[in-house]
Design a protein around this motif. Sequence first.
Motif, mmCIF file in Angstrom:
data_model
loop_
_atom_site.group_PDB
_atom_site.id
_atom_site.type_symbol
_atom_site.label_atom_id
_atom_site.label_comp_id
_atom_site.label_asym_id
_atom_site.label_seq_id
_atom_site.Cartn_x
_atom_site.Cartn_y
_atom_site.Cartn_z
ATOM 1 N N CYS A 164 0.830 -1.210 0.000
ATOM 2 C CA CYS A 164 0.000 0.000 0.000
ATOM 3 C C CYS A 164 0.865 1.262 0.000
ATOM 4 O O CYS A 164 1.908 1.297 0.646
ATOM 5 N N ARG A 166 -0.602 4.380 0.630
ATOM 6 C CA ARG A 166 -1.342 5.423 1.333
ATOM 7 C C ARG A 166 -0.619 5.814 2.630
ATOM 8 O O ARG A 166 0.055 4.994 3.239
ATOM 9 N N CYS A 168 -1.773 6.567 5.735
ATOM 10 C CA CYS A 168 -2.580 6.543 6.964
ATOM 11 C C CYS A 168 -1.674 6.426 8.190
ATOM 12 O O CYS A 168 -0.901 5.478 8.323
ATOM 13 N N PHE A 170 -2.010 5.678 11.336
ATOM 14 C CA PHE A 170 -2.142 4.618 12.350
ATOM 15 C C PHE A 170 -1.731 3.245 11.815
ATOM 16 O O PHE A 170 -1.693 2.279 12.566
ATOM 17 N N CYS A 171 -1.409 3.169 10.529
ATOM 18 C CA CYS A 171 -1.325 1.858 9.894
ATOM 19 C C CYS A 171 0.108 1.371 9.656
ATOM 20 O O CYS A 171 0.949 2.096 9.147
ATOM 21 N N ILE A 173 0.758 -1.316 7.777
ATOM 22 C CA ILE A 173 0.837 -2.135 6.553
ATOM 23 C C ILE A 173 1.929 -1.665 5.591
ATOM 24 O O ILE A 173 2.725 -2.475 5.121
ATOM 25 N N PRO A 174 2.028 -0.365 5.293
ATOM 26 C CA PRO A 174 3.107 0.049 4.381
ATOM 27 C C PRO A 174 4.500 -0.319 4.907
ATOM 28 O O PRO A 174 5.390 -0.659 4.128
ATOM 29 N N GLN A 208 -4.853 -4.341 -0.377
ATOM 30 C CA GLN A 208 -4.959 -3.360 0.706
ATOM 31 C C GLN A 208 -5.844 -2.204 0.249
ATOM 32 O O GLN A 208 -6.552 -1.607 1.026
ATOM 33 N N PHE A 246 -10.666 2.703 -1.360
ATOM 34 C CA PHE A 246 -10.111 3.818 -0.581
ATOM 35 C C PHE A 246 -10.909 5.075 -0.869
ATOM 36 O O PHE A 246 -11.112 5.431 -2.037
ATOM 37 N N ARG A 285 -5.826 10.835 6.614
ATOM 38 C CA ARG A 285 -6.792 10.174 5.741
ATOM 39 C C ARG A 285 -7.552 11.254 4.978
ATOM 40 O O ARG A 285 -7.636 12.401 5.446
HETATM 41 S S1 SF4 Z 1 -5.222 1.722 6.372
HETATM 42 FE FE1 SF4 Z 1 -5.387 0.656 4.433
HETATM 43 S S2 SF4 Z 1 -5.114 2.256 2.909
HETATM 44 FE FE2 SF4 Z 1 -4.309 3.062 4.822
HETATM 45 S S3 SF4 Z 1 -2.123 2.569 4.803
HETATM 46 FE FE3 SF4 Z 1 -3.190 0.898 5.857
HETATM 47 S S4 SF4 Z 1 -3.566 -0.637 4.263
HETATM 48 FE FE4 SF4 Z 1 -3.131 1.307 3.254
#
Ligand code: SF4
Length: 462
Positions: A164, A166, A168, A170-171, A173-174, A208, A246, A285
Amino acid sequence: MPKPRTQTQTYYLLSLGCSKNTVDSESMAQLLGGSGYRGVEEPARAGVLIVNTCGFIGPAKQESVNALRELADAKKPGQLLIAAGCLSQRYGIELTKQVPGLDGIIGTRRWMDIVDLVQRLRARPYPEPIYHLPESAAVGADEHGVSRTAVQGASAYLKIADGCRRPCAFCAIPLIKGTAVSRPIKAVVSEAKRLEARGLKELVLIAQDTTDYGHDLGLKEGLSELLERLTAEAPGIPWIRIMYAFPGYVTDRQIETMARHPQVLHYLDMPLQHGHPATLRRMRRPANIDWVHNTIGKMRSAMPDLAIRSTFIVGYPGETEEEFQTLLDFTAELKFDRLGAFTFSFEPGTPSEPLGDPVSPEVKDERLARLMEQQQRLSLAKNQLQIGKTLNVLVEGKGDGLSLGRSYRDAPEIDGMVIVEGDLPVGEIVPVRITGAMAYDLTGAVDAAPARVVSRPITLAA
Ligand code: SF4
């Protein structure tokens, strides 16, 4: 010198976390199967123990650590214990401090190297753990000769991209997966055609961020182009469901494509995370609330029977009672068919780390309860509107004279069910007349008349 271990060609694979992890687990299972390993249900009977972990938020991380510890405690001589997935990618070697007895650690970006890792572990002279976490690795778009799906009955998750881009706050994932990498359209379509040939009834498109599909392939409207190809080349799959859209990237063309193709379900999962612009800005966001109202309005006018799912975080750093009340009002006004919510989880290493975790657990839980109480009422009211309608239901189970299934309004594993009188053929889609509604589920009876899909031509805004 310790005695070399025996080769036992069996593995036990526990898949935790999201549907994207489920697909990675399926792909690892295929690679192991292709190398002569056989999957078993009981860990005690396996030579190789693998946990495909989740490293997204606190509770999910703890569940993964607990699962690994349980296997480590029960591990027998000769058994190998491997931690795979997002927790491994995120914490790497640190994980051995939390889980003594780990033999191998492989990151989520290198799931395709699982067989190589098992063989290296088998061949190692000393019981030193082996870490397979190549820093540079991006999530792979290439297939390695295995499918990127997870089939569950007549339904299949189909991964179209991973990673991903994006921001964000709090995330994690990246951090874990790196930037978004789309699979080639050709690969996704040929996979769908294989599933069509197997008689699959539903494709659940996952990534994602599905609305970002194809940007790295130079496609401006990648998701719409993919939907066009899927409906043209796999017309035999009745249902195509879109997850993880998204906000800010659901385009008019996508809405038009969804409305025009009966295969594309009038269902969209679009995590919005909050309803107050100030909170959304702190979350990094999209904070254009008008866009949300306008786009949902456009979608509902193009598809009056549209079902929308969204996800929200309560207790984000700095969330005041006033901001939370705005979230309540926002969800009450937009009336989501399906809604999931989480309390903010403080995640070191994410951009939100400097904000700390100032909202107390009591306040977080109280806000979560208030949001879900309101949603229960809203969901019941939405469900009651289905009474008297005929919905197509994908039958997924049966027993005691009742059958269980899902309508287009229900994504697998996270939404409601339809309880139908009678013994219906599992794996088939049958028209069901809805006779009753509960907060999340519906009841009904088989209807002779097929269900009607409601679409109106969309007038693209100037
Ligand atoms: S919340 Fe979703 S869109 Fe945002 S960085 Fe995490 S995976 Fe990516």
